[in-house]
Design an enzyme around this catalytic site. Sequence first.
Site, PDB file in Angstrom:
ATOM      1  N   ASP A 156      -2.355 -10.510  -2.605  1.00 53.04           N
ATOM      2  CA  ASP A 156      -2.951 -10.100  -1.329  1.00 53.04           C
ATOM      3  C   ASP A 156      -4.443  -9.813  -1.568  1.00 53.04           C
ATOM      4  O   ASP A 156      -4.837  -9.480  -2.687  1.00 53.04           O
ATOM      5  CB  ASP A 156      -2.233  -8.837  -0.843  1.00 53.04           C
ATOM      6  CG  ASP A 156      -2.659  -8.394   0.555  1.00 53.04           C
ATOM      7  OD1 ASP A 156      -1.949  -8.711   1.514  1.00 53.04           O
ATOM      8  OD2 ASP A 156      -3.711  -7.718   0.671  1.00 53.04           O
TER       9      ASP A 156
ATOM     10  N   ASP B 128      -4.314 -13.051   3.514  1.00 47.05           N
ATOM     11  CA  ASP B 128      -5.624 -12.523   3.923  1.00 47.05           C
ATOM     12  C   ASP B 128      -6.739 -12.867   2.940  1.00 47.05           C
ATOM     13  O   ASP B 128      -7.878 -12.446   3.109  1.00 47.05           O
ATOM     14  CB  ASP B 128      -5.574 -11.009   4.203  1.00 47.05           C
ATOM     15  CG  ASP B 128      -4.803 -10.215   3.168  1.00 47.05           C
ATOM     16  OD1 ASP B 128      -4.431 -10.783   2.127  1.00 47.05           O
ATOM     17  OD2 ASP B 128      -4.561  -9.017   3.414  1.00 47.05           O
TER      18      ASP B 128
ATOM     19  N   HIS C 167       0.821  -1.229   0.000  1.00 47.65           N
ATOM     20  CA  HIS C 167       0.000   0.000   0.000  1.00 47.65           C
ATOM     21  C   HIS C 167       0.851   1.274   0.000  1.00 47.65           C
ATOM     22  O   HIS C 167       0.318   2.371  -0.184  1.00 47.65           O
ATOM     23  CB  HIS C 167      -0.944   0.027   1.198  1.00 47.65           C
ATOM     24  CG  HIS C 167      -1.955  -1.081   1.185  1.00 47.65           C
ATOM     25  ND1 HIS C 167      -2.829  -1.270   0.139  1.00 47.65           N
ATOM     26  CD2 HIS C 167      -2.219  -2.069   2.086  1.00 47.65           C
ATOM     27  CE1 HIS C 167      -3.591  -2.335   0.391  1.00 47.65           C
ATOM     28  NE2 HIS C 167      -3.240  -2.840   1.559  1.00 47.65           N
TER      29      HIS C 167
ATOM     30  N   HIS D 221      -6.103  -7.285  -0.625  1.00 47.88           N
ATOM     31  CA  HIS D 221      -6.289  -5.862  -0.924  1.00 47.88           C
ATOM     32  C   HIS D 221      -5.508  -5.451  -2.175  1.00 47.88           C
ATOM     33  O   HIS D 221      -4.419  -5.981  -2.436  1.00 47.88           O
ATOM     34  CB  HIS D 221      -5.814  -5.014   0.261  1.00 47.88           C
ATOM     35  CG  HIS D 221      -6.446  -5.378   1.572  1.00 47.88           C
ATOM     36  ND1 HIS D 221      -5.866  -6.262   2.458  1.00 47.88           N
ATOM     37  CD2 HIS D 221      -7.610  -4.979   2.130  1.00 47.88           C
ATOM     38  CE1 HIS D 221      -6.650  -6.394   3.525  1.00 47.88           C
ATOM     39  NE2 HIS D 221      -7.716  -5.629   3.352  1.00 47.88           N
TER      40      HIS D 221
HETATM   41  N1  Q9C Z   1     -11.845  -3.021   6.603  1.00 42.71           N
HETATM   42  C1  Q9C Z   1      -2.454  -5.338   4.082  1.00 42.71           C
HETATM   43  O1  Q9C Z   1      -3.069  -6.385   4.004  1.00 42.71           O
HETATM   44  N2  Q9C Z   1      -7.617  -1.576   7.251  1.00 42.71           N
HETATM   45  N3  Q9C Z   1      -3.006  -4.233   4.582  1.00 42.71           N
HETATM   46  C2  Q9C Z   1      -8.799  -1.129   6.666  1.00 42.71           C
HETATM   47  C3  Q9C Z   1     -11.129  -1.795   6.447  1.00 42.71           C
HETATM   48  C4  Q9C Z   1      -6.497  -1.541   6.395  1.00 42.71           C
HETATM   49  C5  Q9C Z   1      -4.358  -4.241   5.029  1.00 42.71           C
HETATM   50  C6  Q9C Z   1      -9.969  -1.660   7.379  1.00 42.71           C
HETATM   51  C7  Q9C Z   1      -6.251  -2.867   5.803  1.00 42.71           C
HETATM   52  C8  Q9C Z   1      -4.899  -2.871   5.162  1.00 42.71           C
HETATM   53  C9  Q9C Z   1      -1.032  -5.270   3.698  1.00 42.71           C
HETATM   54 ZN    ZN Z   2      -4.058  -7.259   2.511  1.00 43.93          ZN
END
Ligand code: Q9C
Ligand code: ZN
Length: 355
Positions: free
Chosen positions: A210, A299, A168, A212
Site C-alpha cells: 500500500d 493507492d 493501520h 501508506h
Molecule cells: N493526506 C489506507 O490507504 N488520510 N488508508 C490522511 C492525509 C488517511 C489511507 C490524509 C489516509 C489513510 C488503507
Molecule cells: Zn493506503
Amino acid sequence: MLVIHDETHREHAPVSEFYRGRMTPCFESPERCDQIRQFLERQGLATWVTAQDFPSRAIETVHCPDYLEFLRTIHPRWCDHLIQLGETVDPGQIEIIPHTFPTRNLRSIRPQSIHGQVGYYAMDTASPITASAWRATLAASRGAIHAVEWVQQQVRTVFSLSRPPGHHACRDSYGGYCFLNHAAVAAQHWLDRLAEQGEPSGRVAILDVDFHHGNGTQQIFYERSDVLFVSIHADPRQAYPYFLGTADETGAGEGRGANLNIPLPIGTTWEEYGRVLERALQAIHNFGPHGLVISFGADTHEEDPISGFRLRTNDFSAMGQQIASLNLPTVIIMEGGYQYSILGPTLAHFLPPFP
Ligand code: Q9C
Ligand code: ZN
C-alpha cells in the site's frame, strides 16, 4: 483467481471525513469494492466465494479485549448518549469522529466519557465510525481467515476483496479507515493452523505494498520472530501516518530483524519501485516463510487522489509477476486505493501472474 467477497461492506458507507481542515466526502466508500468486483466479473478473472465464519482466535490474539469491546459497542452507546441529551437520533446517519487524543504530554488514562473513549482508541479524525463499521470490519476479517483456510486446501493464491481496509489498525487503536487488521488476522490464523497441523515453528511473511506505511501490522508483530513484516511506502516525513515507518525500525526483542521498512519519496515511479521490490522479496525469500500475506493497495497508482507515487496500470503486472516468482502460498488482502475508475484495471493487472 479465487476471490472471497461479502456484500456486508456496503452497509459501512461513511459520508464524510475531516480532511484538510474541513469535512469532505469520505474516500473510503463501498464503490471501491463494487468497481473491482464488476471489473473482475466482466473480465472473467474471478471465481467468487462468500466469506464464511470459521472458528478462529486470531482476532482476539492480535487485538486487545477492551478495544474489541469498544468497537463492538461504541456506536449504539454514542447514539444513546445523544438521545439522553434530548436529540432525535437516526443511528444510520450518525458518524463518530474523535476530537481529543492522549498525545504524549497527557496520560493514557482509561476514559469514562464517551468522547474520551473515542479519542483514546483513535489515531486520526479521518476514520468515521458508522452504525455498521463493526459488522463490515468483522466480515472483512472473516474474509481474511477464510482466505487462509483456502490456501490450506491446495489453492495457491486467494484474494480477499474487502473493506474497510486494515493495515493501520493496531492492537488497540484505529485509524486510516481501518478498525481490525485483516492482514495480521490472516497471518495469525495461518500460524495457528500450522501449529494445529504439527508445525509449531511456522513462519509467515507479510508484504505491504500500500502507498501508506502499515503501522498497525508493524506494531502488532514488532516483537515477534514468527512474522516478518516488509513494507514499501511513502516516506512518513512526507505522508500519512507521519509518525511511524522509517528504515531504522527493524523490530525489537525476539522480533529484532523481522521488520523491514523501505520508505520512498513522493513522486516515485516504477523504475525505482521495482528495484526496491526486489530487495523486499529477497528478504522474504531469506526468511523462508510457509506462506505470504500481501497487503495490497492500489493507492500507489499515479491517479490516486490522496497519494503521491507514479505507478501506471501496466506496472502492476510487473509487480504481480515479481511477487508471484516467490512461489509461495499467498493470501492477498485489499487495503487502500481511492481512484475508483482505476481500481478494477489495476487489480486485473496485478492478480493474473499468481497461480
Ligand atoms: N493526506 C489506507 O490507504 N488520510 N488508508 C490522511 C492525509 C488517511 C489511507 C490524509 C489516509 C489513510 C488503507
Ligand atoms: Zn493506503
